[in-house]
Design a protein around this motif. Structure first.
Motif, PDB file in Angstrom:
ATOM      1  N   ALA A 317       0.850  -1.192   0.000  1.00 39.07           N
ATOM      2  CA  ALA A 317       0.000   0.000   0.000  1.00 39.07           C
ATOM      3  C   ALA A 317       0.882   1.236   0.000  1.00 39.07           C
ATOM      4  O   ALA A 317       1.819   1.340   0.804  1.00 39.07           O
ATOM      5  N   ARG A 318       0.566   2.182  -0.900  1.00 41.48           N
ATOM      6  CA  ARG A 318       1.388   3.374  -1.078  1.00 41.48           C
ATOM      7  C   ARG A 318       0.658   4.626  -0.592  1.00 41.48           C
ATOM      8  O   ARG A 318      -0.434   4.550  -0.070  1.00 41.48           O
ATOM      9  N   ASN A 319       1.301   5.769  -0.779  1.00 41.42           N
ATOM     10  CA  ASN A 319       0.746   7.077  -0.403  1.00 41.42           C
ATOM     11  C   ASN A 319       0.355   7.123   1.070  1.00 41.42           C
ATOM     12  O   ASN A 319      -0.739   7.576   1.441  1.00 41.42           O
ATOM     13  N   LEU A 320       1.264   6.634   1.894  1.00 39.71           N
ATOM     14  CA  LEU A 320       1.037   6.551   3.328  1.00 39.71           C
ATOM     15  C   LEU A 320       2.120   7.321   4.086  1.00 39.71           C
ATOM     16  O   LEU A 320       3.146   7.684   3.516  1.00 39.71           O
ATOM     17  N   ALA A 321       1.870   7.540   5.357  1.00 35.99           N
ATOM     18  CA  ALA A 321       2.854   8.208   6.211  1.00 35.99           C
ATOM     19  C   ALA A 321       2.870   7.537   7.575  1.00 35.99           C
ATOM     20  O   ALA A 321       1.829   7.115   8.094  1.00 35.99           O
ATOM     21  N   LEU A 322       4.055   7.442   8.151  1.00 39.34           N
ATOM     22  CA  LEU A 322       4.248   6.859   9.478  1.00 39.34           C
ATOM     23  C   LEU A 322       4.396   7.978  10.489  1.00 39.34           C
ATOM     24  O   LEU A 322       5.262   8.852  10.356  1.00 39.34           O
ATOM     25  N   ILE A 323       3.552   7.970  11.509  1.00 41.89           N
ATOM     26  CA  ILE A 323       3.591   8.966  12.583  1.00 41.89           C
ATOM     27  C   ILE A 323       4.074   8.275  13.852  1.00 41.89           C
ATOM     28  O   ILE A 323       3.575   7.198  14.202  1.00 41.89           O
ATOM     29  N   THR A 324       5.035   8.887  14.540  1.00 46.05           N
ATOM     30  CA  THR A 324       5.630   8.278  15.727  1.00 46.05           C
ATOM     31  C   THR A 324       5.494   9.190  16.936  1.00 46.05           C
ATOM     32  O   THR A 324       5.838  10.380  16.881  1.00 46.05           O
ATOM     33  N   VAL A 344      -6.420  11.606  16.281  1.00 44.19           N
ATOM     34  CA  VAL A 344      -6.524  10.994  14.957  1.00 44.19           C
ATOM     35  C   VAL A 344      -7.996  10.927  14.527  1.00 44.19           C
ATOM     36  O   VAL A 344      -8.343  11.237  13.385  1.00 44.19           O
ATOM     37  N   HIS A 345      -8.852  10.561  15.470  1.00 42.09           N
ATOM     38  CA  HIS A 345     -10.295  10.488  15.189  1.00 42.09           C
ATOM     39  C   HIS A 345     -10.847  11.858  14.801  1.00 42.09           C
ATOM     40  O   HIS A 345     -11.740  11.960  13.943  1.00 42.09           O
ATOM     41  N   ASP A 346     -10.327  12.922  15.409  1.00 45.47           N
ATOM     42  CA  ASP A 346     -10.794  14.276  15.082  1.00 45.47           C
ATOM     43  C   ASP A 346     -10.659  14.574  13.599  1.00 45.47           C
ATOM     44  O   ASP A 346     -11.431  15.366  13.037  1.00 45.47           O
ATOM     45  N   HIS A 347      -9.666  13.978  12.962  1.00 44.13           N
ATOM     46  CA  HIS A 347      -9.409  14.225  11.539  1.00 44.13           C
ATOM     47  C   HIS A 347     -10.033  13.141  10.645  1.00 44.13           C
ATOM     48  O   HIS A 347      -9.773  13.129   9.442  1.00 44.13           O
ATOM     49  N   ASN A 348     -10.802  12.245  11.257  1.00 47.96           N
ATOM     50  CA  ASN A 348     -11.446  11.158  10.505  1.00 47.96           C
ATOM     51  C   ASN A 348     -10.426  10.381   9.680  1.00 47.96           C
ATOM     52  O   ASN A 348     -10.686   9.960   8.548  1.00 47.96           O
ATOM     53  N   ALA A 349      -9.247  10.209  10.261  1.00 49.37           N
ATOM     54  CA  ALA A 349      -8.155   9.525   9.555  1.00 49.37           C
ATOM     55  C   ALA A 349      -8.251   8.029   9.778  1.00 49.37           C
ATOM     56  O   ALA A 349      -8.491   7.559  10.893  1.00 49.37           O
ATOM     57  N   ASN A 350      -8.040   7.274   8.720  1.00 52.71           N
ATOM     58  CA  ASN A 350      -8.068   5.824   8.788  1.00 52.71           C
ATOM     59  C   ASN A 350      -6.678   5.311   9.161  1.00 52.71           C
ATOM     60  O   ASN A 350      -5.701   5.598   8.468  1.00 52.71           O
ATOM     61  N   VAL A 351      -6.564   4.568  10.266  1.00 56.56           N
ATOM     62  CA  VAL A 351      -5.288   4.006  10.695  1.00 56.56           C
ATOM     63  C   VAL A 351      -5.131   2.626  10.089  1.00 56.56           C
ATOM     64  O   VAL A 351      -5.916   1.715  10.363  1.00 56.56           O
ATOM     65  N   LEU A 352      -4.104   2.461   9.255  1.00 56.49           N
ATOM     66  CA  LEU A 352      -3.920   1.201   8.544  1.00 56.49           C
ATOM     67  C   LEU A 352      -3.068   0.205   9.320  1.00 56.49           C
ATOM     68  O   LEU A 352      -3.159  -0.996   9.089  1.00 56.49           O
ATOM     69  N   MET A 353      -2.225   0.689  10.229  1.00 61.70           N
ATOM     70  CA  MET A 353      -1.328  -0.214  10.952  1.00 61.70           C
ATOM     71  C   MET A 353      -0.853   0.482  12.215  1.00 61.70           C
ATOM     72  O   MET A 353      -0.638   1.699  12.231  1.00 61.70           O
ATOM     73  N   GLN A 370      -2.032  12.240   2.772  1.00 64.52           N
ATOM     74  CA  GLN A 370      -2.644  13.554   2.640  1.00 64.52           C
ATOM     75  C   GLN A 370      -3.150  14.122   3.969  1.00 64.52           C
ATOM     76  O   GLN A 370      -3.196  15.344   4.141  1.00 64.52           O
ATOM     77  N   VAL A 371      -3.516  13.251   4.895  1.00 64.53           N
ATOM     78  CA  VAL A 371      -4.032  13.741   6.178  1.00 64.53           C
ATOM     79  C   VAL A 371      -2.955  13.814   7.250  1.00 64.53           C
ATOM     80  O   VAL A 371      -3.153  14.409   8.313  1.00 64.53           O
ATOM     81  N   ALA A 372      -1.771  13.253   6.980  1.00 68.86           N
ATOM     82  CA  ALA A 372      -0.723  13.138   7.999  1.00 68.86           C
ATOM     83  C   ALA A 372      -0.258  14.485   8.573  1.00 68.86           C
ATOM     84  O   ALA A 372      -0.128  14.617   9.796  1.00 68.86           O
ATOM     85  N   PRO A 373       0.021  15.528   7.755  1.00 72.75           N
ATOM     86  CA  PRO A 373       0.505  16.793   8.333  1.00 72.75           C
ATOM     87  C   PRO A 373      -0.467  17.399   9.339  1.00 72.75           C
ATOM     88  O   PRO A 373      -0.039  17.908  10.387  1.00 72.75           O
ATOM     89  N   ILE A 401       7.250   6.018   3.012  1.00 71.72           N
ATOM     90  CA  ILE A 401       7.125   4.606   3.410  1.00 71.72           C
ATOM     91  C   ILE A 401       6.015   3.904   2.640  1.00 71.72           C
ATOM     92  O   ILE A 401       5.129   4.542   2.041  1.00 71.72           O
ATOM     93  N   VAL A 402       6.070   2.574   2.645  1.00 70.91           N
ATOM     94  CA  VAL A 402       4.977   1.737   2.146  1.00 70.91           C
ATOM     95  C   VAL A 402       4.738   0.621   3.161  1.00 70.91           C
ATOM     96  O   VAL A 402       5.629   0.266   3.940  1.00 70.91           O
ATOM     97  N   ILE A 403       3.517   0.112   3.181  1.00 69.80           N
ATOM     98  CA  ILE A 403       3.221  -1.109   3.942  1.00 69.80           C
ATOM     99  C   ILE A 403       3.284  -2.288   2.984  1.00 69.80           C
ATOM    100  O   ILE A 403       2.663  -2.272   1.920  1.00 69.80           O
TER     101      ILE A 403
END
Length: 480
Positions: A317-324, A344-353, A370-373, A401-403
């Protein structure tokens, strides 16, 4: 009764529309209900045009009338090239003109207001499927079959979550059976719009991009259909992306769970939600190639035993970002995880991993790039005090990164799979940034850099799939 869904490339031009009509007609004895996507490229054009009109100014030279005229010319040509019978062609032109007049009114309103809401975007996007279903139904009539175009706004009732609506199955089941079963019993072939539905009060909604597969599964479950066939442009579910792995193979049979994992982690051949309604009714799904209809494709069901090796497929899966979120305070400050995912929920972001070290020193997770920043900015504000006290480091972001997901029910209870996987990547000097594996042992997910994606997928495929001789007769052949 079976449900057959055709994707945008399958109905992408007049030649393919005629091909699909003949293909469907050949299965008349199975009592098909057809679900169809918009012609390839149409939905993107509709959404981009709506946004363009909302942002345009009077001096730009862009107008709703001009854009609709160009769009009309395209569909006018498709109608003329698809339909031979003059009476059917004349009637179809009238239906197309009515639909495009309704679309013009929507575009004009967006242009005048200078803004476009999610509700308006759903109303606009629905026209792609309305046009393709109308044309395909006419194409079926043109070659001698009874057929009727049916808008899913009269069948699939949803909530009011515009652009990603949730179907209400009890009401949907009643409406599908009431409308579609009489048509089929009369010998007609219903051609239903995929991707769309409506609220209880009749407002058009959509099920999310790629949602026509989901529509087919919803309708199949509502009708208790014998099977659901998803017609696309590849020979079933592949063991890897053929663009990354030249010797990728079509899989003969996979489980619902395996299909869900593969679709969630980048396999584009099926929408992630498609399996859910089918699972509840235990209806087999088939992924088949419109351009190669004799090929058996992939059967998705609930096999009692795993087949075809320990690992079925590897995808990315592409077009992703890792937040630490890292630092000593991740372990000592209460509620870090809860506060993190609330933002994360406030931004309606889908957590893939998600990956959380046992030491508790860091927590990392993957979201869409696109939602990471905005998520990172929100987390920095949330933990401003802890960052100032050096209990937590500034929030980390890596968007390079990619998963890579390794999927197979055969991994469950098989010792040494993970060790073999990491050894394979180590021999190729591929660095693993983070790892996650659920207790189901169905999927091992790992994060690598974008530059290592192809090498990682290829190495894993060679180690676990190519060398097993899996599906020797199912080698991938691009559609002609």
């Amino acid at each position: 009764m079976i449900v057959m869904k055709f994707g945008g490339t399958s109905v992408g031009n007049s030649e393919r529309l005629r091909h699909v009509a003949k293909l469907v007609g050949g299965y008349l004895e199975l009592k098909p209900v057809v679900v169809v996507s918009a012609m390839a490229g149409t939905t993107d054009w509709l959404l981009n045009t709506a946004r363009q009109l909302a942002e345009s100014n009077p001096s730009s030279g862009t107008s709703a009338d001009k854009l609709i005229a160009e769009f009309h010319n395209r569909y006018h040509q498709v109608v003329d090239e698809t339909i031979d019978n003059s009476d059917i062609r004349s009637s179809l032109r009238s239906e197309i003109a009515t639909l495009l007049h309704q679309l013009l009114r929507l575009f004009t309103g967006i242009e005048l207001l200078g803004e476009v809401s999610p509700r308006s975007l759903d109303a606009v996007a629905a026209f792609g499927e309305k046009l393709s279903s109308t044309i395909l139904a006419a194409a079926l009539r043109d070659i001698g079959y009874k057929s009727e175009a049916v808008s899913a706004t009269t069948l699939i009732e949803t909530d009011r979550t515009f652009t990603s609506a949730v179907p209400q199955m009890e009401q949907t089941t009643f409406k599908c059976r009431e409308k579609l079963i009489p048509l089929v019993e009369q010998g007609a072939i219903p051609v239903v719009t995929g991707f769309i539905g409506s609220t209880a009060d009749g407002i058009t909604t959509t099920l999310g991009r790629g949602g026509s597969d989901y529509s087919a599964s919803i309708i199949g479950a509502a009708l208790d259909s014998e099977e659901i066939w998803i017609w696309t442009d590849v020979d079933g579910v592949m063991s890897a992306d053929p663009r990354l792995v030249s010797n990728a193979r079509s899989l003969r049979r996979i489980s619902y769970a395996e299909a869900g994992e593969l679709s969630y982690f980048g396999a584009k051949v099926i929408h992630p939600l498609t399996v859910m309604p089918a699972v509840e009714k235990n209806i087999p799904l088939y992924i088949k190639n419109t351009m190669n209809p004799e090929f058996p494709g992939t059967r998705i069901d609930n096999p009692k035993e795993s087949a075809e090796g320990v690992v079925k497929a590897v995808t990315s899966a592409r077009n992703l970002a890792l937040i630490t979120v890292a630092g000593g305070g991740v372990l000592t400050v209460p509620g870090i995880a809860a506060r993190t995912f609330a933002r994360v929920h406030d931004h309606n972001a889908n957590v893939l991993m998600i990956s959380h070290a046992s030491s508790g020193h860091d927590l990392c997770f993957v979201v869409e790039k696109q939602v990471a920043p905005s998520v990172v900015a929100s987390l920095n504000r949330e933990f401003d005090r802890e960052i100032h006290r050096k209990e937590i480091d500034p929030i980390g972001l890596d968007d390079n990164i990619v998963i890579v997901a390794v999927v197979g029910a055969g991994m469950r209870g098989t010792p040494g799979v993970a060790g073999r996987l990491f050894s394979t990547l180590g021999r190729k000097n591929i660095n693993i940034i983070a790892i996650a594996q659920g207790s189901s042992e169905l999927n091992i997910s790992l994060i690598t850099s974008v530059s290592d994606e192809k090498a990682a997928v290829h190495a894993i495929h060679d180690e676990f799939i190519s060398l097993t001789g899996l599906g020797k007769s199912m080698r991938y052949q691009p559609a002609k």
